[in-house]
Design a protein around this motif. Structure first.
Motif, PDB file in Angstrom:
ATOM      1  N   LYS A 303       0.822  -1.221   0.000  1.00 40.59           N
ATOM      2  CA  LYS A 303       0.000   0.000   0.000  1.00 40.59           C
ATOM      3  C   LYS A 303       0.852   1.266   0.000  1.00 40.59           C
ATOM      4  O   LYS A 303       0.335   2.375  -0.146  1.00 40.59           O
ATOM      5  N   THR A 304       2.174   1.099   0.171  1.00 43.90           N
ATOM      6  CA  THR A 304       3.054   2.266   0.283  1.00 43.90           C
ATOM      7  C   THR A 304       3.957   2.460  -0.921  1.00 43.90           C
ATOM      8  O   THR A 304       4.713   3.427  -0.970  1.00 43.90           O
ATOM      9  N   VAL A 305       3.901   1.549  -1.902  1.00 47.43           N
ATOM     10  CA  VAL A 305       4.714   1.666  -3.113  1.00 47.43           C
ATOM     11  C   VAL A 305       3.782   1.907  -4.292  1.00 47.43           C
ATOM     12  O   VAL A 305       2.833   1.158  -4.504  1.00 47.43           O
ATOM     13  N   SER A 306       4.056   2.957  -5.049  1.00 45.23           N
ATOM     14  CA  SER A 306       3.169   3.308  -6.158  1.00 45.23           C
ATOM     15  C   SER A 306       3.342   2.338  -7.323  1.00 45.23           C
ATOM     16  O   SER A 306       4.363   1.651  -7.442  1.00 45.23           O
ATOM     17  N   ALA A 307       2.337   2.312  -8.204  1.00 47.67           N
ATOM     18  CA  ALA A 307       2.416   1.465  -9.395  1.00 47.67           C
ATOM     19  C   ALA A 307       3.582   1.889 -10.280  1.00 47.67           C
ATOM     20  O   ALA A 307       4.250   1.047 -10.890  1.00 47.67           O
ATOM     21  N   GLY A 308       3.848   3.181 -10.355  1.00 51.06           N
ATOM     22  CA  GLY A 308       4.968   3.667 -11.163  1.00 51.06           C
ATOM     23  C   GLY A 308       6.302   3.165 -10.649  1.00 51.06           C
ATOM     24  O   GLY A 308       7.173   2.763 -11.442  1.00 51.06           O
ATOM     25  N   ASN A 309       6.475   3.169  -9.326  1.00 55.01           N
ATOM     26  CA  ASN A 309       7.717   2.653  -8.752  1.00 55.01           C
ATOM     27  C   ASN A 309       7.866   1.160  -9.034  1.00 55.01           C
ATOM     28  O   ASN A 309       8.960   0.678  -9.321  1.00 55.01           O
ATOM     29  N   GLY A 310       6.744   0.428  -8.927  1.00 52.62           N
ATOM     30  CA  GLY A 310       6.789  -1.000  -9.218  1.00 52.62           C
ATOM     31  C   GLY A 310       7.164  -1.271 -10.669  1.00 52.62           C
ATOM     32  O   GLY A 310       7.985  -2.147 -10.957  1.00 52.62           O
ATOM     33  N   MET A 311       6.593  -0.499 -11.588  1.00 55.69           N
ATOM     34  CA  MET A 311       6.901  -0.671 -13.009  1.00 55.69           C
ATOM     35  C   MET A 311       8.348  -0.307 -13.308  1.00 55.69           C
ATOM     36  O   MET A 311       9.027  -0.993 -14.079  1.00 55.69           O
ATOM     37  N   PHE A 312       8.838   0.761 -12.692  1.00 51.05           N
ATOM     38  CA  PHE A 312      10.234   1.175 -12.897  1.00 51.05           C
ATOM     39  C   PHE A 312      11.184   0.069 -12.443  1.00 51.05           C
ATOM     40  O   PHE A 312      12.145  -0.273 -13.141  1.00 51.05           O
ATOM     41  N   THR A 313      10.913  -0.510 -11.275  1.00 48.24           N
ATOM     42  CA  THR A 313      11.757  -1.590 -10.757  1.00 48.24           C
ATOM     43  C   THR A 313      11.693  -2.814 -11.660  1.00 48.24           C
ATOM     44  O   THR A 313      12.719  -3.444 -11.961  1.00 48.24           O
ATOM     45  N   LEU A 314      10.479  -3.161 -12.117  1.00 53.66           N
ATOM     46  CA  LEU A 314      10.314  -4.317 -13.000  1.00 53.66           C
ATOM     47  C   LEU A 314      11.112  -4.125 -14.290  1.00 53.66           C
ATOM     48  O   LEU A 314      11.853  -5.024 -14.717  1.00 53.66           O
ATOM     49  N   LEU A 315      10.974  -2.974 -14.921  1.00 53.58           N
ATOM     50  CA  LEU A 315      11.698  -2.716 -16.159  1.00 53.58           C
ATOM     51  C   LEU A 315      13.208  -2.716 -15.928  1.00 53.58           C
ATOM     52  O   LEU A 315      13.978  -3.199 -16.766  1.00 53.58           O
ATOM     53  N   GLY A 316      13.631  -2.192 -14.783  1.00 54.25           N
ATOM     54  CA  GLY A 316      15.058  -2.190 -14.464  1.00 54.25           C
ATOM     55  C   GLY A 316      15.617  -3.599 -14.343  1.00 54.25           C
ATOM     56  O   GLY A 316      16.670  -3.915 -14.903  1.00 54.25           O
ATOM     57  N   PHE A 317      14.904  -4.450 -13.629  1.00 51.01           N
ATOM     58  CA  PHE A 317      15.352  -5.834 -13.484  1.00 51.01           C
ATOM     59  C   PHE A 317      15.305  -6.572 -14.813  1.00 51.01           C
ATOM     60  O   PHE A 317      16.194  -7.374 -15.125  1.00 51.01           O
TER      61      PHE A 317
END
Length: 348
Positions: A303-317
Motif C-alpha cells: 500500500k506504500t509503493v506506487s504502481a509507477g515505482n513498481g513498473m520502474f523496478t520491473l523494467l530495471g530488473f
C-alpha cells in the motif's frame, strides 16, 4: 536461511571449483564440486518450502490482530507439498543439466573435435536424462498432481480445462480451451484417463470448474492450460528421446548415429522451456490466491509503493537480466568453442 546458509555455501565453493583447481588438487577440487551441489540443492529446498507454504499453508496461527503467523517451523519444512514439489522441481533441474551435457557432447561429436569428451558428455547425459525424465513423470509428477487434486481441485479443473464435473473424465492431449463457451475446441482426448490418473478409478467423479464459484477460478485459464500441456508434452518428449538414445548407446551405435546426435543438439532449449512452463503452471494455478485460501493476490500488494515505482523496478530488473542473459550466452558459447582441454592440448 536460503541467502545466509545455502547461497553463501554454494557461491563460495563455486569460486573454489572454478578457479582453485590447481591449488586444491584433484581431491579438494572434487569436494568443492560436492559442496556446490549441496549448497545449490539446499538453496532449492528453502525456496521450494516457501513457495509450497503459499500453495498449501501449514503450521500457522492467526494472531489477535488477524495476521497469520508461523507457529511451527518444522511444519513448514516437513510440509508434504514441499517435498513433492521439491522432488519434481529438482528432477527437472537434473533433466536440464543432462540434456545440456548431451547437447554439448553431440556438438563435439558432430564437429569431430574433443571426441573423447563428447562421448563422455553424451553417455552421461542420456543415461541421467532417462532416469530423471522417468522420475519426473512418476512418482514426482504423479504425487504432485494428486496433491493438487486433493487440495486445489479447482486448479486441476482449470489445468485440464474441465468445465463440467463428470465421472470418467477424459485426459485432453490436444485442444484449445474456449472459456467463453465453456468447452474445448478441436479436442483429442483419452477417455476416462483423467479419472484414473487422479483417483485410480476409470469412472471416478472429477470436479469441473462448474463446481466452484467463478471468483475462485484461476485468473487466466488459457495460459494455465497451455503452460501445463507444454510442460507435460515436453516431459513426454524427453522420455522418448532418452529411451531411443539409451537403446542406441546399449547397441553401440549412438556416437555414430548423426540423426540422433542432431536431435540431442537441437533439444538444448526445451528443458528450459519445460521448467518455465512448470513454474507458470504452479503460480497461475494458485490464483486468485497469494497464499492459498488465506490471502488473495489483490490484497497482497504494498500500500506504500506506487504502481509507477513498481513498473520502474520491473523494467530495471528486466533490462539487467537481459544484459546478463546475453553475456551468459556469449561466455558459454566461447567456453564450448574453447573446449574442455587445456591450452597446451593436454586434458585437465
Amino acid at each position: 536461511m536460503e541467502a545466509m546458509f545455502a547461497f553463501f555455501l554454494e557461491s563460495a565453493f563455486l569460486g573454489l571449483f572454478l578457479y582453485g583447481e590447481k591449488r586444491l588438487g584433484p581431491r579438494g577440487h572434487w569436494w568443492s564440486a560436492v559442496l556446490v551441489f549441496v549448497g545449490s540443492w539446499l538453496s532449492g529446498f528453502f525456496i521450494i518450502a516457501t513457495d509450497a507454504w503459499m500453495q498449501h499453508p501449514v503450521g500457522y496461527a492467526r494472531a489477535a490482530d488477524g495476521s497469520v503467523q508461523l507457529a511451527s517451523f518444522w511444519a513448514l519444512v516437513l510440509n508434504p507439498w514441499a517435498w513433492w514439489q521439491y522432488a519434481h522441481n529438482m528432477s527437472g533441474a537434473v533433466i536440464t543439466g543432462a540434456f545440456v551435457m548431451a547437447s554439448v557432447g553431440a556438438f563435439y561429436l558432430l564437429g569431430g573435435k574433443f571426441v573423447e569428451y563428447g562421448r563422455i558428455f553424451v553417455r552421461v547425459g542420456v543415461v541421467a536424462g532417462l532416469m530423471f525424465s522417468v522420475l519426473q513423470l512418476f512418482p514426482t509428477g504423479d504425487g504432485q498432481g494428486r496433491l493438487i487434486a486433493e487440495n486445489q481441485p479447482v486448479t486441476l479443473a482449470a489445468m485440464e480445462a474441465l468445465f463440467e464435473s463428470q465421472p470418467g473424465a477424459p485426459l485432453v492431449l490436444v485442444g484449445q480451451p474456449n472459456v467463453g463457451e465453456r468447452k474445448i475446441d478441436n479436442p483429442l482426448v483419452v477417455p476416462n484417463a483423467l479419472s484414473f490418473l487422479t483417483y485410480r478409478a476409470w469412472k471416478a467423479q472429477v470436479q469441473g470448474l462448474n463446481a466452484f464459484p467463478e471468483d475462485q477460478w484461476p485468473s487466466n485459464i488459457a495460459l494455465l492450460y497451455f503452460s501445463y500441456h507444454i510442460m507435460v508434452g515436453l516431459g513426454t518428449l524427453f522420455i522418448a528421446i532418452s529411451v531411443v538414445a539409451v537403446l542406441l548407446l546399449w547397441r553401440g551405435k549412438l556416437f555414430s548415429s548423426h540423426w540422433m546426435l542432431w536431435i540431442l543438439l537441437l533439444a538444448l532449449p526445451f528443458p528450459y522451456i519445460a521448467n518455465t512452463s512448470g513454474w507458470i503452471t504452479a503460480e497461475i494455478g494458485r490464483q486468485p490466491w497469494l497464499v492459498y485460501s488465506l490471502m488473495r493476490t489483490v490484497d497482497g500488494y504494498s500500500k506504500t509503493v506506487s504502481a509507477g515505482n513498481g513498473m520502474f523496478t520491473l523494467l530495471g530488473f528486466m533490462g539487467m537480466y537481459m544484459v546478463l542473459g546475453i553475456l551468459f550466452l556469449f561466455l558459454v558459447q566461447r567456453e564450448i568453442e574453447h573446449g574442455p582441454e587445456a591450452e597446451t592440448g593436454s586434458a585437465h
